[in-house]
Design an enzyme around this catalytic site. Structure first.
Site, PDB file in Angstrom:
ATOM      1  CB  ILE A  99      -0.973   0.029   1.199  1.00 52.27           C
ATOM      2  CG1 ILE A  99      -0.203  -0.134   2.521  1.00 52.27           C
ATOM      3  CG2 ILE A  99      -2.044  -1.034   1.049  1.00 52.27           C
ATOM      4  CD1 ILE A  99      -1.095  -0.003   3.753  1.00 52.27           C
TER       5      ILE A  99
ATOM      6  N   GLY B  80      11.704   5.746  -0.276  1.00 47.68           N
ATOM      7  CA  GLY B  80      13.112   5.490  -0.476  1.00 47.68           C
ATOM      8  C   GLY B  80      13.704   4.525   0.531  1.00 47.68           C
TER       9      GLY B  80
ATOM     10  CB  VAL C  58       3.621   0.415   4.064  1.00 46.64           C
ATOM     11  CG1 VAL C  58       2.565   0.092   5.117  1.00 46.64           C
ATOM     12  CG2 VAL C  58       4.616   1.429   4.606  1.00 46.64           C
TER      13      VAL C  58
ATOM     14  CE  LYS D  21       6.386   2.677   7.686  1.00 52.21           C
ATOM     15  NZ  LYS D  21       6.431   3.318   6.359  1.00 52.21           N
TER      16      LYS D  21
ATOM     17  CG  ASP E 161      10.441  12.127   7.307  1.00 51.15           C
ATOM     18  OD1 ASP E 161      10.633  13.207   6.718  1.00 51.15           O
ATOM     19  OD2 ASP E 161      10.141  11.082   6.711  1.00 51.15           O
TER      20      ASP E 161
END
Length: 471
Positions: free
Chosen positions: A19, A23, A27, A42, A140
């Site tokens: 899904i 980089g 997932v 993940k 992030d």
């Protein structure tokens, strides 16, 4: 694990379908057959160029960070259920969120109302406060890592994103992050604290209310150049949210709004808008890339592509993902000419690290000159009379098209790069090659020397910036 769905992992987690991909991560929607529930699985994918020793260190760090994130228990933070390994790569099993990301909402709606953005920001800030109190920094934060479902606003990739931040600039010179939402101190390779998350929060809310990030550009280098050369453009659609965004986007962390100040300010905005509609939550449905005819929240020429710097794309929800860019896509040229003088004027006051990350603003474009670099000479008194310039030398040795060149500060050394990913250094006086540098896995489009000439920066299609030092 990345080859096909249906695999049963660890005797418990069945992979259903991919899904999302970025980089440094892929997932899957999976099924926990022991507890009979959907999960998001993940997998951390290390760059191909990363040495095995670094992979092991980063794998251990990812496990440690994910275990730390699993200690968080807050409705605004995605839950980490399990942490396992496969072929020495970390596998994170998380709560499966059936909803839209904030990035998808911005893509559909172009801009959100200030009151709505303030409510989203207040809920994000509460979740960030919980993580920061536990000693975890996201590093992030961006619209793609914020999910909206029902009345919940959920931040994803805690701990996993900390991995990406921790390797912001490794010994091999790989910079990982999302430039449009990266705090200036993270670009500088300085320690990233909770204040860095607050800058990214400001950038995320700015994007939601303005329809674009605070810094945009035609490519990665242009975004970084804009960030280090000037302040963000004042928001024009933010209304009473504007001073909060300005306070969060202060480049100096010491001058930035702290968590308490930002929380009080956002609460004031939401309290003043009690009559506004409830939090925006689009109905859950498979997401598809917008058609070319539909206006985008980020114009194609300015859109900061996810994964430009090894971005760990978050997709812990039931949505299709955009296909990866094909060969040659995403190469939008250098920074606009109008942006370059501003960047050049600001370079003198910047740290060397920031100058290196410009990676090519001072480079002379040489694309389309196959396998050779031409040196020309003209009168010192004027650069405006091209008719007086003559060919001084032709340097050969590249076997692919030359993409970029740059002179060292003292003018004695020339660096050139090509589509194959090879860099060459030349003695300008002797017209001879000095050294060949390899390590990039794709074409290198930008090169730049540090002001003292001891370091060379390069960046290209493999989505990494490499630093090369003399001696």
């Amino acid at each position: 694990m990345t080859e096909a769905g249906g695999k049963l992992f660890n005797g418990r987690y069945r992979l259903i379908e991919p899904i999302g991909i970025g980089g440094m991560g892929k997932v899957w929607r999976g099924r926990d057959e022991l507890l009979d529930r959907d999960v998001a699985v993940k997998e951390i994918l290390f760059p191909h160029s990363m040495p095995l020793s670094e992979r092991k260190v980063l794998g251990q760090r990812a496990m440690r960070e994910a275990r730390s994130a699993a200690r968080l228990n807050h409705p605004g933070i995605v839950t980490v259920h399990d942490v396992i390994t496969c072929d020495d790569a970390p596998i994170i099993v998380m709560e499966f969120i059936d909803g839209s990301s904030l990035a998808q909402v911005i893509e559909r709606e172009e801009r959100l109302a200030p009151a709505e953005v303030a409510r989203i920001g207040a809920m994000m800030l509460e979740a960030l406060g919980e993580a920061h109190a536990a000693g975890i920094v996201h590093r992030d934060l961006k619209p793609a890592n914020v999910l909206l479902t029902g009345n919940r606003v959920i931040i994803t990739d805690f701990g996993i994103a900390s991995l990406a931040g921790d390797v912001a600039l490794t010994a091999s010179g790989v910079l990982i992050g999302t430039p449009a939402f990266m705090a200036p101190e993270q670009v500088d390779n300085l320690p990233v604290t909770a204040a860095g998350d607050l800058w990214s929060l400001g950038a995320t809310l700015y994007a939601a209310v303005e329809g674009r990030p605070p810094y945009t550009g035609t490519n990665l280098m242009a975004v970084l150049a804009a960030m280090i050369a000037r302040e963000p453009d004042p928001p024009v659609h933010a209304g009473s949210l504007a001073p909060i965004l300005t306070g969060l986007l202060r480049k100096d962390p010491a001058e930035r709004l702290d968590t308490e100040q930002a929380s009080l300010a956002l609460a004031a905005v939401t309290a003043a808008q009690d009559g506004q509609p409830p939090l925006h939550t689009a109905p859950s449905r498979p997401w598809a890339p917008p058609s070319a005819s539909k206006a985008s929240a980020w114009p194609a020429s300015e859109r900061p592509h996810d994964g430009q710097l090894g971005d760990l794309d978050t997709a812990t929800r039931r949505h299709r993902f955009s296909p990866p860019e094909g060969p040659g896509q995403g190469r939008n040229g250098d920074a606009p000419a109008s942006a370059q003088p501003a960047a050049a004027r600001g370079i003198r006051s910047l740290s060397r690290r920031r100058v290196l990350l410009l990676a090519g603003l001072g480079a002379m474009a040489a694309a389309g000159v196959p396998a050779a670099v031409a040196l020309t000479r003209g009168p010192e008194s004027s650069l405006s009379r091209p008719g007086q310039w003559t060919l001084a030398a032709t340097l050969t040795g590249h076997t692919w098209d030359v993409e970029a060149v740059a002179f060292s500060p003292d003018g004695t050394t020339l660096a050139s790069s090509d589509r194959e990913g090879t860099l060459r250094l030349w003695d300008v006086t002797a017209r001879k090659p000095l050294v060949t540098l390899t390590g990039h896995t794709a074409g290198v489009h930008a090169v730049a020397f540090s002001p003292d000439g001891t370091t060379l920066a390069s960046g290209g299609e493999d989505k990494v910036v490499r630093l090369w030092r003399t001696g």
